[in-house]
Design a protein around this motif. Structure first.
Motif, short mmCIF file in Angstrom:
data_model
loop_
_atom_site.label_atom_id
_atom_site.label_comp_id
_atom_site.label_asym_id
_atom_site.label_seq_id
_atom_site.Cartn_x
_atom_site.Cartn_y
_atom_site.Cartn_z
N THR A 147 0.84 -1.20 0.00
CA THR A 147 0.00 0.00 0.00
C THR A 147 0.88 1.25 0.00
OG1 THR A 147 -1.71 -1.20 1.19
CG2 THR A 147 -1.80 1.20 1.29
N THR A 169 2.35 6.54 13.02
CA THR A 169 3.54 5.67 12.92
C THR A 169 3.14 4.20 12.88
OG1 THR A 169 3.74 5.68 15.34
CG2 THR A 169 5.03 7.33 14.12
N GLY A 170 2.02 3.91 12.22
CA GLY A 170 1.60 2.52 12.02
C GLY A 170 2.33 1.89 10.85
N GLY A 171 1.87 0.69 10.48
CA GLY A 171 2.55 -0.08 9.45
C GLY A 171 2.66 0.65 8.13
N VAL A 172 1.54 1.15 7.61
CA VAL A 172 1.55 1.81 6.30
C VAL A 172 2.45 3.05 6.34
CG1 VAL A 172 0.14 3.07 4.61
CG2 VAL A 172 -0.75 0.97 5.67
N SER A 191 2.57 12.15 14.81
CA SER A 191 2.28 11.07 15.76
C SER A 191 1.66 11.68 17.01
CB SER A 191 3.57 10.33 16.12
OG SER A 191 3.33 9.37 17.14
N SER A 192 1.01 10.81 17.78
CA SER A 192 0.47 11.25 19.07
C SER A 192 1.54 11.17 20.16
CB SER A 192 -0.71 10.35 19.45
OG SER A 192 -0.27 9.00 19.45
N LYS A 196 7.62 8.15 19.83
CA LYS A 196 7.55 7.56 18.49
C LYS A 196 8.14 8.51 17.45
CE LYS A 196 3.50 4.59 19.25
NZ LYS A 196 2.13 4.27 18.78
N TYR A 211 0.60 15.42 16.69
CA TYR A 211 -0.74 15.93 16.31
C TYR A 211 -1.66 16.10 17.51
CZ TYR A 211 -2.22 10.94 16.11
OH TYR A 211 -2.48 9.63 16.39
N ILE A 258 -6.05 6.40 1.89
CA ILE A 258 -5.78 5.00 2.21
C ILE A 258 -6.65 4.47 3.35
CG2 ILE A 258 -4.01 3.46 3.17
CD1 ILE A 258 -1.95 5.15 1.60
N MET A 283 -7.03 4.29 -2.99
CA MET A 283 -6.34 3.06 -3.42
C MET A 283 -6.54 1.91 -2.43
SD MET A 283 -2.36 3.74 -2.76
CE MET A 283 -2.18 1.99 -2.56
N VAL A 285 -4.46 -1.41 -1.62
CA VAL A 285 -3.26 -2.24 -1.65
C VAL A 285 -2.62 -2.26 -3.05
CG1 VAL A 285 -2.24 -4.47 -0.92
CG2 VAL A 285 -4.27 -3.61 0.22
N HIS A 328 1.80 0.30 19.36
CA HIS A 328 2.80 -0.22 18.42
C HIS A 328 3.40 0.88 17.56
CE1 HIS A 328 -1.05 -0.03 16.41
NE2 HIS A 328 -0.48 -0.18 15.23
N1 LIG Z 1 -6.51 1.30 1.30
C1 LIG Z 1 -5.64 0.33 1.53
O1 LIG Z 1 -5.20 -0.36 0.65
C2 LIG Z 1 -5.15 0.13 2.92
C3 LIG Z 1 -4.06 -0.75 3.17
C4 LIG Z 1 -3.55 -0.85 4.45
C5 LIG Z 1 -4.14 -0.10 5.47
N2 LIG Z 1 -5.21 0.68 5.19
C6 LIG Z 1 -5.81 1.51 6.24
O2 LIG Z 1 -4.83 2.46 6.65
C7 LIG Z 1 -4.96 2.74 8.03
C8 LIG Z 1 -3.65 2.44 8.72
O3 LIG Z 1 -3.42 1.05 8.66
P1 LIG Z 1 -2.19 0.40 9.43
O4 LIG Z 1 -2.30 -1.08 9.24
O5 LIG Z 1 -0.93 1.10 9.08
O6 LIG Z 1 -2.59 0.75 10.94
P2 LIG Z 1 -1.74 0.70 12.25
O7 LIG Z 1 -0.45 0.01 12.01
O8 LIG Z 1 -2.63 0.19 13.33
O9 LIG Z 1 -1.42 2.23 12.52
C9 LIG Z 1 -2.25 3.04 13.23
C10 LIG Z 1 -1.48 4.31 13.64
O10 LIG Z 1 -2.04 5.42 13.00
C11 LIG Z 1 -1.95 6.55 13.83
N3 LIG Z 1 -3.28 7.18 13.98
C12 LIG Z 1 -4.38 6.71 14.57
N4 LIG Z 1 -5.36 7.61 14.52
C13 LIG Z 1 -4.85 8.68 13.87
C14 LIG Z 1 -5.36 9.94 13.53
N5 LIG Z 1 -6.61 10.30 13.82
N6 LIG Z 1 -4.55 10.80 12.86
C15 LIG Z 1 -3.30 10.45 12.55
N7 LIG Z 1 -2.76 9.27 12.86
C16 LIG Z 1 -3.53 8.40 13.52
C17 LIG Z 1 -1.41 6.10 15.16
O11 LIG Z 1 -0.04 6.48 15.18
P3 LIG Z 1 0.61 7.18 16.45
O12 LIG Z 1 0.52 6.14 17.55
O13 LIG Z 1 2.00 7.48 16.02
O14 LIG Z 1 -0.19 8.41 16.76
C18 LIG Z 1 -1.60 4.60 15.11
O15 LIG Z 1 -0.61 3.92 15.84
C19 LIG Z 1 -6.15 1.90 8.50
O16 LIG Z 1 -7.33 2.68 8.42
C20 LIG Z 1 -6.20 0.77 7.51
O17 LIG Z 1 -7.46 0.17 7.42
C21 LIG Z 1 -5.71 0.81 3.96
#
Ligand SMILES: NC(=O)c1ccc[n+]([C@@H]2O[C@H](COP(=O)([O-])OP(=O)(O)OC[C@H]3O[C@@H](n4cnc5c(N)ncnc54)[C@H](OP(=O)(O)O)[C@@H]3O)[C@@H](O)[C@H]2O)c1
Length: 338
Positions: A147, A169-172, A191-192, A196, A211, A258, A283, A285, A328
């Motif tokens: 992604t 700072t999540g996976g994406v 990040s919050s 991180k 943020y 995303i 998009m 993935v 995480h």
């Molecule tokens: N469209 C696609 O193809 C696709 C593919 C993958 C993921 N996604 C989506 O993308 C999002 C992230 O996925 P992920 O797997 O990377 O999640 P993740 O690893 O759980 O990451 C989540 C992180 O996002 C940050 N966050 C949470 N709420 C926020 C906000 N309101 N504003 C800014 N940052 C915030 C936090 O970071 P901090 O702790 O640093 O604050 C949290 O740790 C999800 O909604 C997921 O469903 C979509």
């Protein structure tokens, strides 16, 4: 073989380690001994019943894995027994434009996923895992990494010297930081957590914004870029952040849409999109060919995914709880087999 199932109703507490018959590879299919599985936010919301409340149960969750080919069906030429591969997120999306049937073939809902000792996948829907990565690292690639790759490289068309904003700072977002650095861009991470953000700087972030402390983070992006704004925003926040992203991006810049971590619905003025000539690209993935292109980039650069924590198979529900806690930084992984 053992597999986790969401049984009866949704919730992390409904995850049960079940016995399933050993799957057998049919024509054109691979049998994989799963080594490691990584979690995506989608897997958490699937288990919680939020992603698709109509999902039929029982379901084996998760879409990411790295596994060893232990048997091949008739006619398979892409892989041999002993190869280490990752399945693709959407098994029928090999290449080309997204289509309804391709996007219905996703693992971890509606199809059974990867959190199991053995899985069968079509050989056409698997890619070789980069050799320099551990199983845990390789398991992070199919969803979050691809992604981010498609956001930064394919749709974002990021060039050296451009500015990319990664939210959280999540996976994406951390993969987006790493890929943007690979192409020579400057990356601003939000990040919050200050802790991180310090780790994001170690990974090469050029600017960082808390943020929580600075809810108007889009102003800070403008400030850091001398009033111009960012070339690309990796939008994972959704309803709570999209309006701000419209002002964080430069005139003519791109927002890759995303995720919806803060919800999907919000009152929105579309005026900035046209007045500021912003390109908004949704998009999902990506296809197998872009996965292979990404892996060439990962291999050539030696990039190592950021693995936050690895849980043993027996403690997979705790991996979901850890992700739900938001503590995480990067990817949460489950080690399935030794
Ligand atoms: N469209 C696609 O193809 C696709 C593919 C993958 C993921 N996604 C989506 O993308 C999002 C992230 O996925 P992920 O797997 O990377 O999640 P993740 O690893 O759980 O990451 C989540 C992180 O996002 C940050 N966050 C949470 N709420 C926020 C906000 N309101 N504003 C800014 N940052 C915030 C936090 O970071 P901090 O702790 O640093 O604050 C949290 O740790 C999800 O909604 C997921 O469903 C979509």
């Amino acid at each position: 073989m053992k597999a986790y199932e969401i049984q009866g109703s949704f919730g992390i507490d409904r995850l049960r380690l079940a016995e399933r018959p050993d799957p057998q590879p049919g024509q054109g299919e691979l049998l994989l001994a799963v080594k490691a599985v990584s979690l995506n936010h989608r897997d958490l919301t699937t288990v919680e019943g939020i992603y698709n409340p109509k999902q039929r149960l029982p379901l084996i969750p998760c879409s990411d894995a790295a596994g060893e080919v232990v048997a091949v069906g008739e006619g398979v030429t892409r892989f041999r027994v002993g190869d280490r591969v990752c399945p693709t997120f959407a098994r029928h999306w090999t290449c080309g434009e997204p289509e309804r049937e391709k996007l219905r073939s996703t693992l971890g809902g509606p199809l059974d996923g990867t959190l199991a000792e053995r899985i069968v996948v079509p050989a056409e829907s698997a890619v070789a895992a980069p050799a320099h990565l551990s199983d845990e690292e390789a398991a992070t690639l199919p969803c979050a990494a691809l992604t981010a790759w498609n956001a930064v490289v394919t749709h974002g068309r990021t060039k050296p010297g451009e500015v990319v904003v990664a939210l959280g700072t999540g996976g994406v977002s951390l993969f987006a930081l790493q890929f943007a650095r690979l192409v020579g861009a400057r990356v601003i991470v939000t990040s919050s957590s200050d802790g991180k953000l310090a780790r994001a700087r170690e990974l090469g972030a050029w600017g960082t914004i808390n943020y929580r402390a600075e809810p108007d983070w889009e102003r800070k992006v403008k400030e850091l870029t001398g009033g111009r704004g960012a070339d690309l925003v990796i939008e994972v926040g959704g309803a709570g952040t999209f309006s701000r992203s419209l002002h964080a991006v430069r005139l003519g810049g791109t927002i890759v849409m995303i995720g919806a971590l803060s919800g999907g619905d919000a009152p929105l003025s579309v005026i900035p999109i046209l007045m500021r000539q912003i390109r908004v690209q949704g998009m999902l993935v990506g296809d197998r060919e872009s996965f292979e292109a990404m892996n060439r980039g990962v291999a050539a650069s030696g990039l190592r995914p950021v693995v936050d924590r690895v849980f043993p198979f027996e403690q997979a529900p705790d991996a979901f709880r850890h992700m739900a806690s938001g503590e995480h930084f990067g990817k949460v992984v489950v080690r399935v087999a030794g």
